[in-house]
Design a protein around this motif. Structure first.
Motif, PDB file in Angstrom:
ATOM      1  N   ASP A   1      22.097  88.752 -13.394  1.00 19.56           N
ATOM      2  CA  ASP A   1      21.817  88.040 -12.140  1.00 19.56           C
ATOM      3  C   ASP A   1      21.586  88.983 -10.968  1.00 19.56           C
ATOM      4  O   ASP A   1      21.203  88.537  -9.885  1.00 19.56           O
ATOM      5  CB  ASP A   1      22.977  87.090 -11.800  1.00 19.56           C
ATOM      6  CG  ASP A   1      23.145  86.004 -12.851  1.00 19.56           C
ATOM      7  OD1 ASP A   1      22.127  85.579 -13.418  1.00 19.56           O
ATOM      8  OD2 ASP A   1      24.296  85.599 -13.101  1.00 19.56           O
ATOM      9  N   LEU A   2      21.834  90.266 -11.169  1.00 22.85           N
ATOM     10  CA  LEU A   2      21.599  91.238 -10.086  1.00 22.85           C
ATOM     11  C   LEU A   2      20.103  91.500 -10.008  1.00 22.85           C
ATOM     12  O   LEU A   2      19.554  92.239 -10.822  1.00 22.85           O
ATOM     13  CB  LEU A   2      22.322  92.555 -10.383  1.00 22.85           C
ATOM     14  CG  LEU A   2      23.770  92.699  -9.945  1.00 22.85           C
ATOM     15  CD1 LEU A   2      24.269  94.078 -10.325  1.00 22.85           C
ATOM     16  CD2 LEU A   2      23.949  92.452  -8.452  1.00 22.85           C
ATOM     17  N   VAL A   3      19.435  90.910  -9.046  1.00 26.11           N
ATOM     18  CA  VAL A   3      17.986  91.075  -8.937  1.00 26.11           C
ATOM     19  C   VAL A   3      17.635  91.678  -7.577  1.00 26.11           C
ATOM     20  O   VAL A   3      18.423  91.617  -6.627  1.00 26.11           O
ATOM     21  CB  VAL A   3      17.241  89.728  -9.119  1.00 26.11           C
ATOM     22  CG1 VAL A   3      17.555  89.139 -10.498  1.00 26.11           C
ATOM     23  CG2 VAL A   3      17.611  88.732  -8.025  1.00 26.11           C
ATOM     24  N   LEU A   4      16.469  92.273  -7.516  1.00 28.77           N
ATOM     25  CA  LEU A   4      15.916  92.840  -6.276  1.00 28.77           C
ATOM     26  C   LEU A   4      16.799  93.938  -5.678  1.00 28.77           C
ATOM     27  O   LEU A   4      16.781  94.175  -4.463  1.00 28.77           O
ATOM     28  CB  LEU A   4      15.646  91.744  -5.237  1.00 28.77           C
ATOM     29  CG  LEU A   4      14.726  90.607  -5.695  1.00 28.77           C
ATOM     30  CD1 LEU A   4      14.470  89.638  -4.539  1.00 28.77           C
ATOM     31  CD2 LEU A   4      13.401  91.140  -6.223  1.00 28.77           C
ATOM     32  N   VAL A   5      17.559  94.606  -6.534  1.00 29.86           N
ATOM     33  CA  VAL A   5      18.426  95.682  -6.021  1.00 29.86           C
ATOM     34  C   VAL A   5      17.584  96.836  -5.476  1.00 29.86           C
ATOM     35  O   VAL A   5      17.976  97.489  -4.493  1.00 29.86           O
ATOM     36  CB  VAL A   5      19.401  96.155  -7.124  1.00 29.86           C
ATOM     37  CG1 VAL A   5      20.280  97.293  -6.617  1.00 29.86           C
ATOM     38  CG2 VAL A   5      20.279  94.990  -7.566  1.00 29.86           C
ATOM     39  N   ASP A   6      16.405  97.069  -6.057  1.00 35.08           N
ATOM     40  CA  ASP A   6      15.529  98.128  -5.525  1.00 35.08           C
ATOM     41  C   ASP A   6      15.109  97.819  -4.090  1.00 35.08           C
ATOM     42  O   ASP A   6      15.006  98.716  -3.250  1.00 35.08           O
ATOM     43  CB  ASP A   6      14.271  98.284  -6.394  1.00 35.08           C
ATOM     44  CG  ASP A   6      14.605  98.918  -7.740  1.00 35.08           C
ATOM     45  OD1 ASP A   6      15.746  99.411  -7.903  1.00 35.08           O
ATOM     46  OD2 ASP A   6      13.726  98.900  -8.620  1.00 35.08           O
ATOM     47  N   GLU A   7      14.839  96.544  -3.825  1.00 36.34           N
ATOM     48  CA  GLU A   7      14.459  96.159  -2.465  1.00 36.34           C
ATOM     49  C   GLU A   7      15.609  96.418  -1.499  1.00 36.34           C
ATOM     50  O   GLU A   7      15.414  96.875  -0.372  1.00 36.34           O
ATOM     51  CB  GLU A   7      14.066  94.676  -2.402  1.00 36.34           C
ATOM     52  CG  GLU A   7      12.650  94.382  -2.836  1.00 36.34           C
ATOM     53  CD  GLU A   7      12.490  94.314  -4.347  1.00 36.34           C
ATOM     54  OE1 GLU A   7      13.417  94.751  -5.088  1.00 36.34           O
ATOM     55  OE2 GLU A   7      11.445  93.841  -4.798  1.00 36.34           O
ATOM     56  N   ILE A   8      16.827  96.117  -1.948  1.00 32.33           N
ATOM     57  CA  ILE A   8      17.990  96.360  -1.079  1.00 32.33           C
ATOM     58  C   ILE A   8      18.129  97.861  -0.837  1.00 32.33           C
ATOM     59  O   ILE A   8      18.350  98.304   0.295  1.00 32.33           O
ATOM     60  CB  ILE A   8      19.272  95.797  -1.727  1.00 32.33           C
ATOM     61  CG1 ILE A   8      19.138  94.285  -1.926  1.00 32.33           C
ATOM     62  CG2 ILE A   8      20.492  96.118  -0.875  1.00 32.33           C
ATOM     63  CD1 ILE A   8      20.258  93.681  -2.765  1.00 32.33           C
ATOM     64  N   ALA A   9      17.966  98.639  -1.909  1.00 33.71           N
ATOM     65  CA  ALA A   9      18.088 100.099  -1.773  1.00 33.71           C
ATOM     66  C   ALA A   9      17.045 100.641  -0.795  1.00 33.71           C
ATOM     67  O   ALA A   9      17.311 101.596  -0.041  1.00 33.71           O
ATOM     68  CB  ALA A   9      17.927 100.761  -3.139  1.00 33.71           C
ATOM     69  N   ALA A  10      15.864 100.021  -0.782  1.00 33.52           N
ATOM     70  CA  ALA A  10      14.814 100.485   0.143  1.00 33.52           C
ATOM     71  C   ALA A  10      15.258 100.289   1.597  1.00 33.52           C
ATOM     72  O   ALA A  10      14.933 101.092   2.468  1.00 33.52           O
ATOM     73  CB  ALA A  10      13.519  99.734  -0.136  1.00 33.52           C
ATOM     74  N   TYR A  11      16.005  99.231   1.847  1.00 33.98           N
ATOM     75  CA  TYR A  11      16.495  99.030   3.220  1.00 33.98           C
ATOM     76  C   TYR A  11      17.528 100.083   3.591  1.00 33.98           C
ATOM     77  O   TYR A  11      17.657 100.450   4.756  1.00 33.98           O
ATOM     78  CB  TYR A  11      17.052  97.616   3.401  1.00 33.98           C
ATOM     79  CG  TYR A  11      15.958  96.591   3.463  1.00 33.98           C
ATOM     80  CD1 TYR A  11      15.030  96.618   4.496  1.00 33.98           C
ATOM     81  CD2 TYR A  11      15.814  95.625   2.483  1.00 33.98           C
ATOM     82  CE1 TYR A  11      13.992  95.707   4.552  1.00 33.98           C
ATOM     83  CE2 TYR A  11      14.783  94.705   2.520  1.00 33.98           C
ATOM     84  CZ  TYR A  11      13.873  94.754   3.556  1.00 33.98           C
ATOM     85  OH  TYR A  11      12.830  93.854   3.607  1.00 33.98           O
ATOM     86  N   ALA A  12      18.259 100.568   2.603  1.00 41.29           N
ATOM     87  CA  ALA A  12      19.231 101.629   2.888  1.00 41.29           C
ATOM     88  C   ALA A  12      18.504 102.902   3.334  1.00 41.29           C
ATOM     89  O   ALA A  12      19.066 103.729   4.048  1.00 41.29           O
ATOM     90  CB  ALA A  12      20.093 101.900   1.661  1.00 41.29           C
ATOM     91  N   ARG A  13      17.233 103.048   2.939  1.00 45.69           N
ATOM     92  CA  ARG A  13      16.454 104.204   3.398  1.00 45.69           C
ATOM     93  C   ARG A  13      15.832 103.945   4.768  1.00 45.69           C
ATOM     94  O   ARG A  13      15.642 104.862   5.551  1.00 45.69           O
ATOM     95  CB  ARG A  13      15.361 104.536   2.371  1.00 45.69           C
ATOM     96  CG  ARG A  13      15.923 105.049   1.035  1.00 45.69           C
ATOM     97  CD  ARG A  13      14.830 105.595   0.134  1.00 45.69           C
ATOM     98  NE  ARG A  13      13.970 104.571  -0.415  1.00 45.69           N
ATOM     99  CZ  ARG A  13      14.250 103.851  -1.509  1.00 45.69           C
ATOM    100  NH1 ARG A  13      15.381 104.057  -2.168  1.00 45.69           N
ATOM    101  NH2 ARG A  13      13.409 102.932  -1.948  1.00 45.69           N
TER     102      ARG A  13
END
Ligand code: FES
Length: 344
Positions: A250-262
Motif C-alpha cells: 500500500d506504500l505508493v508514490l514514495v518517490d514523489e514524496i522523496a522528490a519533495y524532500a529535495r
C-alpha cells in the motif's frame, strides 16, 4: 497587482473563488461575482458581514465601529467584508451555507487522460480539464465529487495535483468490486467525466509555524497537493509527513514524496506499515512513530487525512503526550462503497 484571488469557503464546505480588484471592497467584489455574502448595513455598523480570514493580508480601514468588530475580534482574524480591502490573495471562512449566498455547486467536465496503476493498492487517475474552461481553482487539500459514468452515483476524491493545473490528478484506492475501481478497469482515455466541486474545509491554511502532516493510505492525496503548493512557494517552514499504510504494497508514490524532500529544504517524512509481518523499518501505527519533538511543544499545525479510527488514535495520542497543537485539521474518509467525508 491589479487584482487578487479570494477563496470563499462556506460553512458547508463549498468553495467559490472570486476575483477582487486592488482597492475594491471584498463585499463589492463578491456581489460583482453574484455571490450574495451576508450583509445588512454595508457600512461597518451591524457586523452581519463578519467572516474569518484564514490567510492573506488585508486592510480593514477605520470606518467601522467596535460594536461591529471589536479589537479582539480583529486581532483574532475576524473581518468585515464590507470594509475589507485585500493586499494579497486571501481565504475567507464564511459562517453560512453556500445556498444562503445563492452559490450553487460548480460542475465542470474533464477527460480521462491516464490511469497509472500502483500495484493492487491504488491508481493515479489523471484528467484533462476542457480546454475551453478555466483551470479548476481550489484550495490544496480539497476534493471533488466525480460522477461515475452510467451509474448515477458519485465518489469523492481529493485532488493530488496542485491548483491551477489543466491536468488534475487523484489517488484512488483499489477496492475489489468497488464502483469506481470496477469502472476504472475498463475505462478508456478520452471518456468525459463530470466533476462537482471544489468542496471541503480540509485545506492548507496560511503556514505560520511547523506542520505535521498525517496520511493514512490514499489519504496521502491532499498532502501531495499541499506539498506542491509549498514547493512552488519556496517554503522553508519545517514540515514532517508521516505516511501510514496497512501493507507494504500500500506504500505508493514514495518517490514523489522523496522528490519533495529535495525541493523543500525543511521537509522530512517517514513511512509506517501496520502489518506486524512487514519487514519495513517502521511497523505499527502512525502514533507509534510520532515522537513529542514533532509537535514542537504544541507550536505546530497538524493536518490529518485518514480513516476515522486514525483520527481518534491521534487525538488520544496527543492527549497522552499532554500536547495541544495550535490547530488540528482533519478529514476522515471511508473508502467504501459509500464514500463519506468529514472535515474539521
Ligand atoms: Fe454591516 Fe458589514 S454589512 S458591518
Amino acid at each position: 497587482m491589479d487584482s487578487y484571488s479570494i477563496a470563499l469557503n462556506f460553512e458547508d464546505g463549498v468553495t467559490r473563488i472570486i476575483d477582487c480588484k486592488a482597492g475594491e471592497k471584498v463585499l463589492d467584489a463578491a456581489y460583482r461575482s453574484k455571490v450574495n455574502l451576508p450583509m445588512d448595513c454595508s457600512d461597518g455598523v451591524c457586523g452581519t458581514c463578519k467572516c474569518r480570514a484564514e490567510s492573506g493580508s488585508y486592510d480593514l480601514g477605520d470606518d467601522y465601529i467596535p460594536d461591529a468588530l471589536s479589537e479582539d475580534e480583529a486581532a483574532a482574524g475576524l473581518v468585515l467584508t464590507c470594509q475589507m480591502r485585500v493586499t494579497s490573495d486571501c481565504v475567507l471562512a464564511v459562517p453560512v451555507a453556500s445556498r444562503a449566498c445563492k452559490v450553487g455547486q460548480q460542475k465542470f467536465a474533464a477527460t480521462l487522460a491516464r490511469i497509472a496503476t500502483q500495484g493492487d493498492a491504488a491508481v493515479v487517475l489523471e484528467l484533462d480539464v476542457d480546454p475551453a474552461a478555466a483551470a479548476p481553482a481550489f484550495l490544496p487539500g480539497q476534493y471533488v465529487n466525480i460522477a461515475i459514468p452510467g451509474s448515477g452515483q458519485t465518489r469523492a476524491y481529493s485532488f493530488s495535483s496542485a491548483p491551477g493545473e489543466r491536468r488534475i490528478s487523484f489517488l484512488i484506492k483499489k477496492i475489489p468490486g468497488g464502483l469506481m475501481s470496477t469502472w476504472l478497469e475498463q475505462a478508456v482515455p478520452g471518456t468525459m467525466l463530470e466533476l462537482t466541486g471544489p468542496l471541503g474545509s480540509f485545506y492548507l491554511r496560511e503556514v505560520r509555524r511547523p506542520l505535521l502532516l498525517l496520511a493514512g493510505g490514499t489519504g496521502l492525496a491532499p498532502f501531495l497537493s499541499m506539498l506542491e503548493v509549498l514547493a512552488r512557494a519556496g517554503s522553508d517552514e519545517t514540515v514532517h509527513l508521516i505516511y501510514g499504510v496497512t501493507r507494504d504494497l500500500d506504500l505508493v508514490l514514495v518517490d514523489e514524496i522523496a522528490a519533495y524532500a529535495r525541493r523543500l529544504p525543511n521537509f522530512t517524512y517517514r513511512t509506517v506499515v501496520a502489518d506486524a509481518g512487514s519487514r519495513h523499518a517502521r511497523t505499527g501505527w502512525v502514533t507509534d512513530h510520532m515522537p513529542a519533538e514533532l509537535l514542537h511543544g504544541g507550536d505546530v499545525d497538524v493536518y490529518l487525512c485518514g480513516p476515522p479510527p486514525m483520527v481518534d488514535a491521534v487525538r488520544g495520542h496527543l492527549e497522552g503526550l499532554g500536547v495541544t497543537p495550535r490547530s488540528f485539521h482533519y478529514e476522515k474518509f471511508t473508502p467504501a462503497t459509500t464514500t463519506s467525508r468529514f472535515a474539521a
